[in-house]
Design a protein around this motif. Structure first.
Motif, PDB file in Angstrom:
ATOM      1  N   ILE A   1      90.901  36.768  38.624  1.00 42.65           N
ATOM      2  CA  ILE A   1      89.959  36.631  37.498  1.00 42.65           C
ATOM      3  C   ILE A   1      88.607  36.170  38.025  1.00 42.65           C
ATOM      4  O   ILE A   1      87.570  36.781  37.793  1.00 42.65           O
ATOM      5  N   ARG A   2      88.648  35.062  38.773  1.00 43.72           N
ATOM      6  CA  ARG A   2      87.423  34.492  39.302  1.00 43.72           C
ATOM      7  C   ARG A   2      86.694  35.456  40.239  1.00 43.72           C
ATOM      8  O   ARG A   2      85.465  35.423  40.351  1.00 43.72           O
ATOM      9  N   SER A   3      87.479  36.308  40.908  1.00 43.90           N
ATOM     10  CA  SER A   3      86.885  37.263  41.846  1.00 43.90           C
ATOM     11  C   SER A   3      85.824  38.117  41.175  1.00 43.90           C
ATOM     12  O   SER A   3      84.937  38.647  41.850  1.00 43.90           O
ATOM     13  N   ALA A   4      85.912  38.255  39.842  1.00 40.37           N
ATOM     14  CA  ALA A   4      84.921  39.049  39.117  1.00 40.37           C
ATOM     15  C   ALA A   4      83.508  38.525  39.346  1.00 40.37           C
ATOM     16  O   ALA A   4      82.540  39.290  39.290  1.00 40.37           O
ATOM     17  N   LEU A   5      83.392  37.210  39.610  1.00 42.00           N
ATOM     18  CA  LEU A   5      82.068  36.624  39.849  1.00 42.00           C
ATOM     19  C   LEU A   5      81.431  37.194  41.114  1.00 42.00           C
ATOM     20  O   LEU A   5      80.260  36.972  41.383  1.00 42.00           O
ATOM     21  N   ASN A   6      82.231  37.910  41.895  1.00 45.46           N
ATOM     22  CA  ASN A   6      81.693  38.558  43.085  1.00 45.46           C
ATOM     23  C   ASN A   6      81.117  39.929  42.773  1.00 45.46           C
ATOM     24  O   ASN A   6      80.808  40.695  43.693  1.00 45.46           O
ATOM     25  N   PHE A   7      80.955  40.247  41.492  1.00 46.36           N
ATOM     26  CA  PHE A   7      80.339  41.519  41.111  1.00 46.36           C
ATOM     27  C   PHE A   7      79.001  41.686  41.839  1.00 46.36           C
ATOM     28  O   PHE A   7      78.158  40.789  41.819  1.00 46.36           O
ATOM     29  N   GLY A   8      78.877  42.800  42.525  1.00 44.34           N
ATOM     30  CA  GLY A   8      77.643  43.059  43.283  1.00 44.34           C
ATOM     31  C   GLY A   8      77.617  42.412  44.654  1.00 44.34           C
ATOM     32  O   GLY A   8      76.752  42.712  45.466  1.00 44.34           O
ATOM     33  N   HIS A   9      78.583  41.504  44.915  1.00 45.27           N
ATOM     34  CA  HIS A   9      78.507  40.704  46.133  1.00 45.27           C
ATOM     35  C   HIS A   9      79.012  41.431  47.374  1.00 45.27           C
ATOM     36  O   HIS A   9      78.540  41.164  48.470  1.00 45.27           O
ATOM     37  N   THR A  10      80.018  42.303  47.224  1.00 39.42           N
ATOM     38  CA  THR A  10      80.568  42.954  48.407  1.00 39.42           C
ATOM     39  C   THR A  10      79.510  43.887  49.008  1.00 39.42           C
ATOM     40  O   THR A  10      79.213  43.814  50.203  1.00 39.42           O
TER      41      THR A  10
ATOM     42  N   ALA B   1      76.911  42.710  52.366  1.00 37.37           N
ATOM     43  CA  ALA B   1      76.816  43.629  53.506  1.00 37.37           C
ATOM     44  C   ALA B   1      75.348  43.977  53.769  1.00 37.37           C
ATOM     45  O   ALA B   1      74.917  44.036  54.923  1.00 37.37           O
ATOM     46  N   LEU B   2      74.574  44.176  52.689  1.00 34.66           N
ATOM     47  CA  LEU B   2      73.144  44.458  52.868  1.00 34.66           C
ATOM     48  C   LEU B   2      72.432  43.253  53.486  1.00 34.66           C
ATOM     49  O   LEU B   2      71.647  43.391  54.435  1.00 34.66           O
ATOM     50  N   GLU B   3      72.734  42.058  52.946  1.00 35.17           N
ATOM     51  CA  GLU B   3      72.143  40.840  53.512  1.00 35.17           C
ATOM     52  C   GLU B   3      72.434  40.751  54.997  1.00 35.17           C
ATOM     53  O   GLU B   3      71.558  40.462  55.810  1.00 35.17           O
ATOM     54  N   SER B   4      73.701  40.967  55.341  1.00 36.18           N
ATOM     55  CA  SER B   4      74.140  40.860  56.727  1.00 36.18           C
ATOM     56  C   SER B   4      73.444  41.909  57.597  1.00 36.18           C
ATOM     57  O   SER B   4      72.954  41.605  58.689  1.00 36.18           O
ATOM     58  N   CYS B   5      73.365  43.168  57.119  1.00 33.67           N
ATOM     59  CA  CYS B   5      72.714  44.243  57.884  1.00 33.67           C
ATOM     60  C   CYS B   5      71.224  43.981  58.063  1.00 33.67           C
ATOM     61  O   CYS B   5      70.621  44.436  59.039  1.00 33.67           O
ATOM     62  N   SER B   6      70.620  43.285  57.095  1.00 32.05           N
ATOM     63  CA  SER B   6      69.181  43.016  57.179  1.00 32.05           C
ATOM     64  C   SER B   6      68.913  41.735  57.957  1.00 32.05           C
ATOM     65  O   SER B   6      67.781  41.255  57.981  1.00 32.05           O
ATOM     66  N   SER B   7      69.973  41.173  58.585  1.00 33.94           N
ATOM     67  CA  SER B   7      69.873  39.864  59.243  1.00 33.94           C
ATOM     68  C   SER B   7      69.272  38.837  58.285  1.00 33.94           C
ATOM     69  O   SER B   7      68.463  38.006  58.671  1.00 33.94           O
ATOM     70  N   TYR B   8      69.688  38.933  57.029  1.00 34.26           N
ATOM     71  CA  TYR B   8      69.300  37.976  55.994  1.00 34.26           C
ATOM     72  C   TYR B   8      67.802  37.975  55.665  1.00 34.26           C
ATOM     73  O   TYR B   8      67.287  37.004  55.134  1.00 34.26           O
ATOM     74  N   SER B   9      67.101  39.098  55.956  1.00 35.05           N
ATOM     75  CA  SER B   9      65.728  39.190  55.446  1.00 35.05           C
ATOM     76  C   SER B   9      65.778  39.538  53.958  1.00 35.05           C
ATOM     77  O   SER B   9      64.857  39.254  53.209  1.00 35.05           O
ATOM     78  N   VAL B  10      66.875  40.160  53.531  1.00 37.48           N
ATOM     79  CA  VAL B  10      67.145  40.345  52.103  1.00 37.48           C
ATOM     80  C   VAL B  10      67.803  39.066  51.607  1.00 37.48           C
ATOM     81  O   VAL B  10      68.747  38.577  52.220  1.00 37.48           O
ATOM     82  N   SER B  11      67.306  38.487  50.509  1.00 36.79           N
ATOM     83  CA  SER B  11      67.882  37.228  50.017  1.00 36.79           C
ATOM     84  C   SER B  11      69.170  37.508  49.248  1.00 36.79           C
ATOM     85  O   SER B  11      69.478  38.655  48.900  1.00 36.79           O
ATOM     86  N   HIS B  12      69.906  36.436  48.963  1.00 36.96           N
ATOM     87  CA  HIS B  12      71.191  36.579  48.283  1.00 36.96           C
ATOM     88  C   HIS B  12      71.020  37.260  46.920  1.00 36.96           C
ATOM     89  O   HIS B  12      71.725  38.218  46.599  1.00 36.96           O
ATOM     90  N   GLY B  13      70.064  36.775  46.129  1.00 33.74           N
ATOM     91  CA  GLY B  13      69.865  37.340  44.794  1.00 33.74           C
ATOM     92  C   GLY B  13      69.431  38.797  44.852  1.00 33.74           C
ATOM     93  O   GLY B  13      69.881  39.626  44.061  1.00 33.74           O
ATOM     94  N   GLU B  14      68.572  39.093  45.809  1.00 29.38           N
ATOM     95  CA  GLU B  14      68.150  40.481  45.995  1.00 29.38           C
ATOM     96  C   GLU B  14      69.337  41.355  46.399  1.00 29.38           C
ATOM     97  O   GLU B  14      69.496  42.468  45.901  1.00 29.38           O
ATOM     98  N   GLY B  15      70.167  40.816  47.286  1.00 32.30           N
ATOM     99  CA  GLY B  15      71.360  41.546  47.724  1.00 32.30           C
ATOM    100  C   GLY B  15      72.301  41.808  46.554  1.00 32.30           C
ATOM    101  O   GLY B  15      72.831  42.905  46.395  1.00 32.30           O
ATOM    102  N   VAL B  16      72.503  40.775  45.723  1.00 32.07           N
ATOM    103  CA  VAL B  16      73.416  40.911  44.588  1.00 32.07           C
ATOM    104  C   VAL B  16      72.868  41.931  43.585  1.00 32.07           C
ATOM    105  O   VAL B  16      73.607  42.775  43.067  1.00 32.07           O
ATOM    106  N   ALA B  17      71.555  41.870  43.297  1.00 29.74           N
ATOM    107  CA  ALA B  17      70.947  42.818  42.356  1.00 29.74           C
ATOM    108  C   ALA B  17      71.138  44.249  42.869  1.00 29.74           C
ATOM    109  O   ALA B  17      71.584  45.143  42.142  1.00 29.74           O
ATOM    110  N   TRP B  18      70.836  44.440  44.146  1.00 29.03           N
ATOM    111  CA  TRP B  18      71.012  45.755  44.768  1.00 29.03           C
ATOM    112  C   TRP B  18      72.491  46.165  44.746  1.00 29.03           C
ATOM    113  O   TRP B  18      72.844  47.298  44.442  1.00 29.03           O
ATOM    114  N   GLY B  19      73.370  45.193  45.050  1.00 26.76           N
ATOM    115  CA  GLY B  19      74.810  45.452  45.097  1.00 26.76           C
ATOM    116  C   GLY B  19      75.367  45.810  43.726  1.00 26.76           C
ATOM    117  O   GLY B  19      76.269  46.653  43.614  1.00 26.76           O
ATOM    118  N   MET B  20      74.824  45.178  42.658  1.00 28.85           N
ATOM    119  CA  MET B  20      75.302  45.505  41.314  1.00 28.85           C
ATOM    120  C   MET B  20      74.980  46.950  40.956  1.00 28.85           C
ATOM    121  O   MET B  20      75.804  47.652  40.365  1.00 28.85           O
TER     122      MET B  20
END
Lengths: 346, 346
Positions: A229-238, A242-261
């Motif tokens: 159930i709680r895993s749903a909070l990871n919507f957009g996160h997977t 991965a984008l954050e990680s590939c960008s060496s974190y030049s993409v911020s978490h919120g930006e990554g999540v928005a893009w991921g959603m």
């Protein structure tokens, strides 16, 4: 000072969430007694009371590692702190997650209070007890479940955030709007967009309250992320991590999540899970807050991207599960084939 | 293979304790599936199955530190382990505590199985979920509460222990005899002393079973040591840990505890808490197993000894609480004045 929530936790304890003004902070701090260690990053050190036992760490995601936790533990040990002493973290998600992790392992668990000073940490890092550090190239790979006893939200701290930092938090707020069991937060964001963007205090307070309400709905039903159930909070996160990680974190978490959603909506539509009208409306809301939703993963970057996805913690029996939406507040977890991932990235 | 106990834990889960023979281990190991990491020290590596994913660490208390946990986490990450993967620790308390600590923070909690190969770890480190490492000069200063899902006890492994290592475990067994709600274990140790010392398998199995029964009585009533019940298991430990620490760990844990229990009995008698006949009888049992109960702390060593005591985790509101006994199975927790500590050391 207003108590917004008292979030029930297992074992009869609870996390109390307060909304208060900056001027009320010192009195609240003194409630925690004398054996207290404040931990902040240099951006948030201005909110610490004068002459307190404190440790100020450098800011940034790259500091989210064992060496920083070690500094916190070592200072606490040096100050003779006990199990009933209080670790008070003042800052963004990095400081909050690391300090709570340190407190959770200090003598197998001391007390912890969180004072978020970013929008992202106000709506994300404070509730639910996820603590941790980055490890082996993966975000929050090492940590514990250890809820704070109090969360103190002084939304005036958000007025000094850069536009980018502020938008970063909006990514999680928008996510909560989609995961909510009703449309209240989604409609609020549509109608109060201007007030939110000019950081009107009343609008921010209401937005944070509505956003936390959604998070609480999920975490109280599945405190340790064991029921799916709680895993749903990871919507957009997977996708986002991965984008954050590939960008060496030049993409911020919120930006990554928005893009991921946006990617998760596309995958949902491609698979006939998400109604395309609903997806379009939601993607519209994401864009209306100024997120770059279109940056693409080039074909030659795809293997690295998939490797980052494979490191995701939501693995079960070896396969990574993505959160997709069947509609408002109706998440489903499922693995995605590589070509489905590729299609969603286009 | 016999299931000795299924110890209930919060959240509806439990730790299952099995007694089995060495020859039954490989089949049991294969029950845990393919995503498994074995961790052992070089003394216990002989019990690992051939061709498994394994990490063998150097033995010894000095290895009980973050760097070792880091090696375990790093190997697990490298092997692509997930939250539902299993960390299997094979060894003494150091390996068991560190591996369980690593598993507890790996992705915020992976699965853990403990295979004790010493008497001390069979009766002490396996149940109750205390994980950890030494830190800032204090034992188990950093760690978590994280119970294992299974404990596999193959008492044949105890036949290869040195006499000193074996006696080390007897210190905790004798402690359990005093903390038990009845005299069964105390009487067993009196009547079966010879069989125990020659390591007769049936006698060892029965002694371990009786000993674990006592530990279970305490931990199920106070799983996270918050009610002052479980703390009773620290009988002899506050004095003992300080001696271990002052001796730079040339005194073993069991030796420290045996010595510490004698000090706690003396303090109890001095304060009129422990009946002196009961104390004498118990001290007699401790001595009958060959423990050196008389090594003394010289006056010039006393400040260092007190400093080590001050680091004890059982602090509450700044004062260290000692466990004393009012009689069989009747522990009380209380602070001791410095001159009472001094008197007990004489």
């Amino acid at each position: 000072m207003e108590k917004l929530f008292s979030v029930p936790l297992k074992g009869g304890i609870s996390t109390d969430v307060y909304s208060l003004s900056l001027s009320e902070l010192p009195a609240k701090f003194s409630d925690y007694g004398r054996s207290v260690l404040f931990v902040a990053d240099s951006n948030s050190a201005c909110y610490l009371p004068p002459s307190c036992e404190s440790l100020v760490l450098p800011p940034g995601e790259s500091e989210k590692r064992w060496e920083s936790v070690d500094r916190i533990l070592s200072r606490a040990a040096g100050a003779g702190m006990a199990r009933d002493s209080v670790f008070i973290a003042v800052g963004g998600g990095v400081i909050l997650d690391m300090t709570a992790f340190a407190a959770s392992v200090y003598m197998r668990g001391a007390r912890v209070v969180l004072v978020p000073t970013t929008l992202l940490s106000s709506v994300d890092a404070t509730l639910g007890g996820k603590t941790g550090i980055d490890y082996a190239g993966a975000k929050n790979f090492v940590g514990t479940f250890y809820p704070a006893e109090d969360v103190l939200i002084a939304s005036e701290t958000l007025s000094t955030l850069s536009e980018r930092e502020f938008r970063c938090g909006l990514g999680e707020v928008v996510k909560h709007a989609f995961l909510s069991q009703d449309r209240t937060l989604h409609d609020f964001l549509l109608s109060e967009r201007e007030a939110v963007l000019r950081r009107d205090k009343a609008a921010l307070d209401e937005m944070i309250r509505l956003s936390l309400e959604v998070k609480i709905w999920y975490i109280t039903r599945d405190p340790e992320e064991k029921k799916g159930i709680r895993s749903a909070l990871n919507f957009g996160h997977t996708f986002g991590h991965a984008l954050e990680s590939c960008s060496s974190y030049s993409v911020s978490h919120g930006e990554g999540v928005a893009w991921g959603m946006v990617r998760a909506f596309r995958a949902g539509v491609n698979l006939g899970i998400t109604p395309s009208e609903y997806a379009d409306e939601c993607i519209g809301l994401i864009r209306s807050f100024g997120f770059d939703t279109e940056s693409s993963i080039k074909d030659e970057e795809f293997p690295v991207f998939c490797e980052a996805i494979a490191k995701d913690k939501k693995k079960k029996s070896g396969s990574v599960r993505f959160v997709l939406l069947e509609g408002q507040g109706r998440p489903v977890l499922m693995p995605l084939a590589e070509d489905e991932i590729k299609k969603a990235l286009r």
